[in-house]
Each structure stands twice: as C-alpha cells, then as structure tokens.
Design a protein around this motif. Structure first.
Motif, PDB file in Angstrom:
ATOM      1  N   MET A 146       0.634  -1.264  -0.085  1.00 22.68           N
ATOM      2  CA  MET A 146      -0.061   0.111   0.018  1.00 22.68           C
ATOM      3  C   MET A 146       0.942   1.323   0.165  1.00 22.68           C
ATOM      4  O   MET A 146       0.789   2.305  -0.743  1.00 22.68           O
ATOM      5  N   THR A 147       1.790   1.368   1.007  1.00 17.25           N
ATOM      6  CA  THR A 147       2.926   2.501   0.719  1.00 17.25           C
ATOM      7  C   THR A 147       3.625   2.495  -0.253  1.00 17.25           C
ATOM      8  O   THR A 147       3.867   3.567  -0.774  1.00 17.25           O
ATOM      9  N   GLU A 148       3.930   1.501  -0.907  1.00 16.51           N
ATOM     10  CA  GLU A 148       4.893   1.548  -2.316  1.00 16.51           C
ATOM     11  C   GLU A 148       3.909   2.266  -3.193  1.00 16.51           C
ATOM     12  O   GLU A 148       4.479   3.118  -4.326  1.00 16.51           O
ATOM     13  N   VAL A 149       2.495   1.978  -3.493  1.00 19.71           N
ATOM     14  CA  VAL A 149       1.948   2.289  -4.512  1.00 19.71           C
ATOM     15  C   VAL A 149       1.627   3.820  -4.154  1.00 19.71           C
ATOM     16  O   VAL A 149       1.608   4.734  -5.445  1.00 19.71           O
ATOM     17  N   LEU A 150       1.328   4.127  -2.791  1.00 18.09           N
ATOM     18  CA  LEU A 150       1.111   5.426  -2.715  1.00 18.09           C
ATOM     19  C   LEU A 150       2.253   6.563  -3.006  1.00 18.09           C
ATOM     20  O   LEU A 150       1.920   7.639  -3.365  1.00 18.09           O
ATOM     21  N   ASP A 151       3.506   5.878  -2.408  1.00 17.58           N
ATOM     22  CA  ASP A 151       5.019   6.853  -2.870  1.00 17.58           C
ATOM     23  C   ASP A 151       4.860   6.733  -4.226  1.00 17.58           C
ATOM     24  O   ASP A 151       5.411   7.967  -4.874  1.00 17.58           O
ATOM     25  N   GLN A 152       4.547   5.837  -5.184  1.00 19.44           N
ATOM     26  CA  GLN A 152       4.583   5.870  -6.483  1.00 19.44           C
ATOM     27  C   GLN A 152       3.828   6.980  -7.160  1.00 19.44           C
ATOM     28  O   GLN A 152       3.959   7.742  -7.990  1.00 19.44           O
ATOM     29  N   LYS A 153       2.501   7.005  -6.707  1.00 16.63           N
ATOM     30  CA  LYS A 153       1.456   8.133  -7.171  1.00 16.63           C
ATOM     31  C   LYS A 153       2.097   9.546  -6.483  1.00 16.63           C
ATOM     32  O   LYS A 153       1.866  10.595  -7.163  1.00 16.63           O
ATOM     33  N   TYR A 154       2.178   9.627  -5.363  1.00 20.66           N
ATOM     34  CA  TYR A 154       2.131  10.844  -4.371  1.00 20.66           C
ATOM     35  C   TYR A 154       3.650  11.482  -4.120  1.00 20.66           C
ATOM     36  O   TYR A 154       3.786  12.429  -3.740  1.00 20.66           O
ATOM     37  N   GLY A 155       4.457  10.340  -4.095  1.00 22.06           N
ATOM     38  CA  GLY A 155       5.805  10.600  -3.658  1.00 22.06           C
ATOM     39  C   GLY A 155       5.770  10.500  -2.156  1.00 22.06           C
ATOM     40  O   GLY A 155       4.693  10.515  -1.549  1.00 22.06           O
ATOM     41  N   ARG A 156       6.985  10.644  -1.553  1.00 21.96           N
ATOM     42  CA  ARG A 156       6.955  10.482   0.089  1.00 21.96           C
ATOM     43  C   ARG A 156       6.577  11.931   0.505  1.00 21.96           C
ATOM     44  O   ARG A 156       7.173  12.972   0.494  1.00 21.96           O
ATOM     45  N   LYS A 192      -4.000  12.136   7.235  1.00 16.28           N
ATOM     46  CA  LYS A 192      -2.518  12.561   7.620  1.00 16.28           C
ATOM     47  C   LYS A 192      -2.020  10.906   7.746  1.00 16.28           C
ATOM     48  O   LYS A 192      -2.351  10.100   8.264  1.00 16.28           O
ATOM     49  N   ALA A 193      -1.002  10.467   6.984  1.00 14.07           N
ATOM     50  CA  ALA A 193      -0.162   9.305   7.007  1.00 14.07           C
ATOM     51  C   ALA A 193       1.155   9.527   7.316  1.00 14.07           C
ATOM     52  O   ALA A 193       1.986  10.260   6.486  1.00 14.07           O
ATOM     53  N   ARG A 194       1.787   8.763   8.087  1.00  9.00           N
ATOM     54  CA  ARG A 194       3.150   8.805   8.220  1.00  9.00           C
ATOM     55  C   ARG A 194       3.863   7.525   7.408  1.00  9.00           C
ATOM     56  O   ARG A 194       3.319   6.331   7.666  1.00  9.00           O
ATOM     57  N   VAL A 195       4.696   7.832   6.504  1.00 11.17           N
ATOM     58  CA  VAL A 195       5.085   6.519   5.696  1.00 11.17           C
ATOM     59  C   VAL A 195       6.365   6.108   6.210  1.00 11.17           C
ATOM     60  O   VAL A 195       7.119   6.772   6.344  1.00 11.17           O
ATOM     61  N   ARG A 196       6.220   4.855   6.260  1.00  7.19           N
ATOM     62  CA  ARG A 196       7.324   4.105   6.954  1.00  7.19           C
ATOM     63  C   ARG A 196       8.568   3.983   5.804  1.00  7.19           C
ATOM     64  O   ARG A 196       8.214   3.347   4.904  1.00  7.19           O
ATOM     65  N   GLU A 197       9.870   3.838   6.312  1.00 10.36           N
ATOM     66  CA  GLU A 197      11.070   3.731   5.381  1.00 10.36           C
ATOM     67  C   GLU A 197      10.895   2.126   5.372  1.00 10.36           C
ATOM     68  O   GLU A 197      11.059   1.445   6.618  1.00 10.36           O
ATOM     69  N   THR A 198      10.768   1.570   4.333  1.00  9.93           N
ATOM     70  CA  THR A 198      10.866   0.179   4.052  1.00  9.93           C
ATOM     71  C   THR A 198      12.234  -0.465   3.447  1.00  9.93           C
ATOM     72  O   THR A 198      12.760  -1.457   4.079  1.00  9.93           O
TER      73      THR A 198
END
Length: 196
Positions: A68-78, A89-95
């Motif tokens: 989920m975070t990978e897809v959101l990062d690709q769409k919106y960036g970190r 509000k979402a904190r994206v975790r460093e994976t």
C-alpha cells in the motif's frame, strides 16, 4: 471490513475506506495494490509445492502495508506527516533502508569471501606448480643416475673382457663362471662357498 483469511487486510481496509464509485484515483490505486499483492502471492506460491493450500501460504506480517505505501509513494511521492488528498494524515514508513543496509553487508561479506577463496586458489596453484617442478627435477636426477650406472656397467664389462683377453694371451686357462647379474637380496647376507 476485510475479507476473512485475506493475505492483505490493509489493502481490503483501503478499499472499504477510500474506494467509491466516483473516486477513480482510489479505484486505480486499489487495482494497482491488488496487482502487486497477486504478484507477491505468485512469487511465494512458486517456491512451494503445487498442492499447498492457499491458507498455508505465509507472507511477512506487514507485506500488505508495504504494498500500500509503495503504491501511494509512486503516485504521490513521500510526504511524511503531510496530508495526501483523500488519504488523511499518514506517516510513510521507511521500508528499504534497513534491508538495503543488510543486503549491502551481505554483498560485501560475499565479496570478501570470494577474494579469500581466490587467494587460497592462487596459493594452491603455486604450491602445485612447485611440487610439479620438484618432481620433474627428481625425475631428471633419477635419469642421470641410471645413465651413470649404465656407463659404469659398460666400463666394468670392458675391463672384464680385457682381463680375460690378457689371461688368454698369457696362456693361463681360467674357467670363469657365468656372471650372475641379479642384484643380491638385502634380506639375507650373501653366503660364501665353503672352501675347507
């Protein structure tokens, strides 16, 4: 609410919360997440026997969240701590950072091991070459000794022939025994004939 037994409950929750008939972006995001989830499942099942039931396929605990975070990062960036439209509000975790460090460490360890093995192979190769050279030198030495023994044997035959000729010329008739060319046995001392 997510489907019971689902391998990706986070993706199911995303669908329940954000996917609406009027929200094409959320539908596209969900479709991409499902595709990535299917790819992860295919990879996991490809390493198992074909008769393994889907319930027995185990995946890392947070793989749905990572997808989920990978897809959101690709769409919106970190966007750490920032509001993403429609997502709250979402904190994206460093994976990737920790796995990248461990992978780099493994690669470096493997490089060191390969270098060590190359060094050991080179040392063994040098040792084998030295042994081969030593064996060749020993073989040459043995050959030279054989040649010398052959020459000495020829010289002794010539001397014996000269002695026999000299005796014949002097008129002495000496009966010489036939020469015994077999080497003496080293296990028993030679027996001298009894002359008494």
């Amino acid at each position: 609410m997510y489907i019971e037994g689902s391998k990706f409950p986070e993706i199911d929750v995303f669908k329940d919360v954000y996917v609406r008939p009027s929200n094409e972006i959320a539908e596209q995001l969900h479709a991409t997440m499902v595709e990535k989830g299917d790819a992860v499942l295919q990879e996991a099942t490809s390493q198992l026997p074909s008769e393994t039931p889907m319930e027995d396929v185990t995946l890392p605990e947070d793989v749905g969240f990572q997808i989920m975070t990978e897809v959101l990062d690709q769409k919106y960036g970190r966007r750490h701590g920032k509001v993403v439209r429609g997502m709250g509000k979402a904190r994206v975790r460093e994976t990737g950072a920790s796995s990248s460090k461990s992978t780099t460490g493994e690669v470096n360890a493997l490089k060191e091991e390969v270098a060590t093995l190359k060094g050991q192979l080179a040392a063994q190769d040098e040792q084998i070459k030295a042994q081969s050279e030593q064996m060749r030198a020993q073989s040459e030495h043995i050959k030279a000794e054989n040649e010398q023994m052959r020459a000495e044997n020829e010289q002794m035959k010539a001397q014996m022939s000269m002695i026999v000729q000299a005796l014949a010329v002097s008129g002495l008739q000496i009966q010489l025994p036939a020469p015994d060319l077999t080497p003496p046995s080293t296990s028993q001392p030679p027996h001298l004939p009894n002359t008494q």
